[in-house]
Design an enzyme around this catalytic site. Sequence first.
Site, short mmCIF file in Angstrom:
data_model
loop_
_atom_site.label_atom_id
_atom_site.label_comp_id
_atom_site.label_asym_id
_atom_site.label_seq_id
_atom_site.Cartn_x
_atom_site.Cartn_y
_atom_site.Cartn_z
N GLY A 17 0.82 -1.22 0.00
CA GLY A 17 0.00 0.00 0.00
C GLY A 17 0.84 1.26 0.00
N ARG A 44 -4.32 -10.77 -3.13
CA ARG A 44 -4.11 -10.15 -4.45
C ARG A 44 -2.62 -9.96 -4.75
NH1 ARG A 44 -8.46 -7.44 -2.27
NH2 ARG A 44 -7.09 -6.06 -1.08
N CYS A 133 -2.93 10.87 10.46
CA CYS A 133 -1.92 11.74 9.84
C CYS A 133 -2.12 13.23 10.13
CB CYS A 133 -1.88 11.49 8.33
SG CYS A 133 -3.51 11.28 7.60
N GLN A 160 -6.35 18.06 2.89
CA GLN A 160 -5.65 16.77 2.91
C GLN A 160 -5.54 16.15 1.52
OE1 GLN A 160 -7.81 15.91 7.12
NE2 GLN A 160 -6.81 14.12 6.27
N LYS A 217 -11.63 12.26 15.09
CA LYS A 217 -10.31 11.66 15.39
C LYS A 217 -9.37 12.77 15.83
CE LYS A 217 -10.35 8.05 11.85
NZ LYS A 217 -9.90 7.79 10.46
N ARG A 239 -10.79 17.32 1.73
CA ARG A 239 -9.93 16.61 0.77
C ARG A 239 -9.69 17.52 -0.43
NH1 ARG A 239 -7.21 12.53 2.37
NH2 ARG A 239 -9.01 11.32 3.03
N HIS A 246 -0.25 17.00 3.50
CA HIS A 246 -1.45 17.60 4.10
C HIS A 246 -1.09 19.00 4.61
CE1 HIS A 246 -3.34 13.81 3.74
NE2 HIS A 246 -3.48 13.46 5.01
N1 NAP Z 1 -2.31 7.06 3.73
C1 NAP Z 1 -2.06 7.76 4.85
O1 NAP Z 1 -1.65 8.94 4.82
C2 NAP Z 1 -2.27 7.11 6.18
C3 NAP Z 1 -1.84 7.80 7.30
C4 NAP Z 1 -2.00 7.20 8.56
C5 NAP Z 1 -2.58 5.97 8.64
N2 NAP Z 1 -3.01 5.30 7.52
C6 NAP Z 1 -3.60 3.98 7.68
O2 NAP Z 1 -2.75 3.01 7.14
C7 NAP Z 1 -3.53 1.93 6.60
C8 NAP Z 1 -3.15 1.69 5.16
O3 NAP Z 1 -3.34 2.87 4.42
P1 NAP Z 1 -2.80 3.05 2.92
O4 NAP Z 1 -3.05 4.48 2.63
O5 NAP Z 1 -1.44 2.49 2.75
O6 NAP Z 1 -3.85 2.12 2.10
P2 NAP Z 1 -3.66 1.32 0.72
O7 NAP Z 1 -2.74 2.02 -0.18
O8 NAP Z 1 -5.04 1.04 0.26
O9 NAP Z 1 -2.97 -0.07 1.18
C9 NAP Z 1 -3.63 -1.05 1.92
C10 NAP Z 1 -2.70 -2.20 2.20
O10 NAP Z 1 -3.38 -3.17 3.00
C11 NAP Z 1 -3.25 -4.45 2.38
N3 NAP Z 1 -4.36 -5.34 2.69
C12 NAP Z 1 -5.66 -5.23 2.34
N4 NAP Z 1 -6.36 -6.30 2.76
C13 NAP Z 1 -5.46 -7.12 3.40
C14 NAP Z 1 -5.56 -8.39 4.03
N5 NAP Z 1 -6.72 -9.04 4.10
N6 NAP Z 1 -4.44 -8.92 4.57
C15 NAP Z 1 -3.24 -8.28 4.49
N7 NAP Z 1 -3.09 -7.08 3.88
C16 NAP Z 1 -4.19 -6.50 3.35
C17 NAP Z 1 -3.21 -4.11 0.90
O11 NAP Z 1 -2.70 -5.23 0.18
P3 NAP Z 1 -3.07 -5.43 -1.39
O12 NAP Z 1 -2.18 -4.50 -2.15
O13 NAP Z 1 -2.73 -6.85 -1.61
O14 NAP Z 1 -4.52 -5.11 -1.56
C18 NAP Z 1 -2.25 -2.93 0.93
O15 NAP Z 1 -0.93 -3.38 1.10
C19 NAP Z 1 -4.97 2.32 6.83
O16 NAP Z 1 -5.39 1.72 8.04
C20 NAP Z 1 -4.91 3.81 6.98
O17 NAP Z 1 -5.98 4.32 7.74
C21 NAP Z 1 -2.85 5.85 6.30
#
Ligand code: NAP
Length: 339
Positions: A17, A44, A133, A160, A217, A239, A246
Amino acid sequence: MLTMKDTYVVAVVGATGAVGNEMIATLEERDFPVKKLRLFASERSEGKELTYRDREITVETLKENSFAGIDIALFSAGAERSRIWAPIAVRSGCVVVDNSSQWRMDPEVPLVVPEVNPEDLKWHKGIIANPNCSTIQMVVVLKPIHDVAKIKRIVVTTFQSVSGTGQKAMDELLQQTKDLLNFREASCNVYPHQIAFNVLPHIDKFLENDYTKEEMKMVNETRKIMGDNSIRLTATTVRVPVFRGHSESVNIETEKKLTANEVREILSRAPGIIVFDAPHKDVYPLPVDVTGRDETYVGRIREDESIEKGINLWIVADNLRKGAALNAVQIAEKLIERA
Ligand SMILES: NC(=O)c1ccc[n+]([C@@H]2O[C@H](COP(=O)([O-])OP(=O)(O)OC[C@H]3O[C@@H](n4cnc5c(N)ncnc54)[C@H](OP(=O)(O)O)[C@@H]3O)[C@@H](O)[C@H]2O)c1
């Protein structure tokens, strides 16, 4: 609990991700003492190869015994995966730093920003939560001011980027931009409205009180991290069609009067902050400039002329770094220091 070792077996859960990718890069850049890196994602991505230190590492799926032998797991695979898998990891002897919202407000789980409340790491029971974040970058800047002048009230509006939603949202902004510039209709899958060339006053679900979950939050996490439930805070989270970084307009009211110069002085001595504030030379923080940077940038520092003891600030940080991956790795570094 983490025991002292020269090197550690580290896992990234959600490795494919937006945050996971940044975690891998951050571990490498900061020379984190990794003995072995294990990468996990969904079915996936099983078998996909990701690069760490010029080596290809194969992505695995999670299984009941996956965490055996792993010392530290950095989770960024969404709240539901954290709810199920973090306790399993802890039972295997692993310390979890969790990026999702799942454990943040659990009274048994510390919510940590290393520049603000590293002492809360003392009472962890296996899981440490990484804050939202938009909250992280705000508290990094507000804590040093709070320590000197006690903040009574915060009014924040965020701008954001789409990377805060993850990889699919970044793809959607790019696709919509291409479509609209080519006179094609833009399709909306991630957000309820078009994000390209637009601004959405809506992040996460709407709640009973008409605030969004993202806004609440910010309220609840700020109080928990700053260890002060008396701080009053109201947030509007928005957004914007920016890929990364951000921005926040923050207005604070303090108990003790501070001048803008005193605030600049306090912040220039505080860890993790760069004061970037020369508005008459067009110098102020911008998301495009902070991308890939570790520090939180602050500018447009000025006294709020509508109240006696108020300050306005413009705070910008890379949400994938300080807002997520970097903060998580810094927590892991602090855990090692304490081991
Ligand atoms: N983006 C930010 O700025 C930010 C900041 C703070 C916190 N977060 C938190 O961090 C988390 C991820 O965010 P992201 O932005 O990186 O999302 P993302 O790009 O959608 O990535 C999601 C990740 O989770 C994996 N995943 C989904 N289903 C899964 C499963 N069943 N088992 C294992 N892995 C699985 C996905 O794998 P696949 O590629 O195989 O689908 C991918 O690696 C969220 O909880 C989000 O709230 C994000």
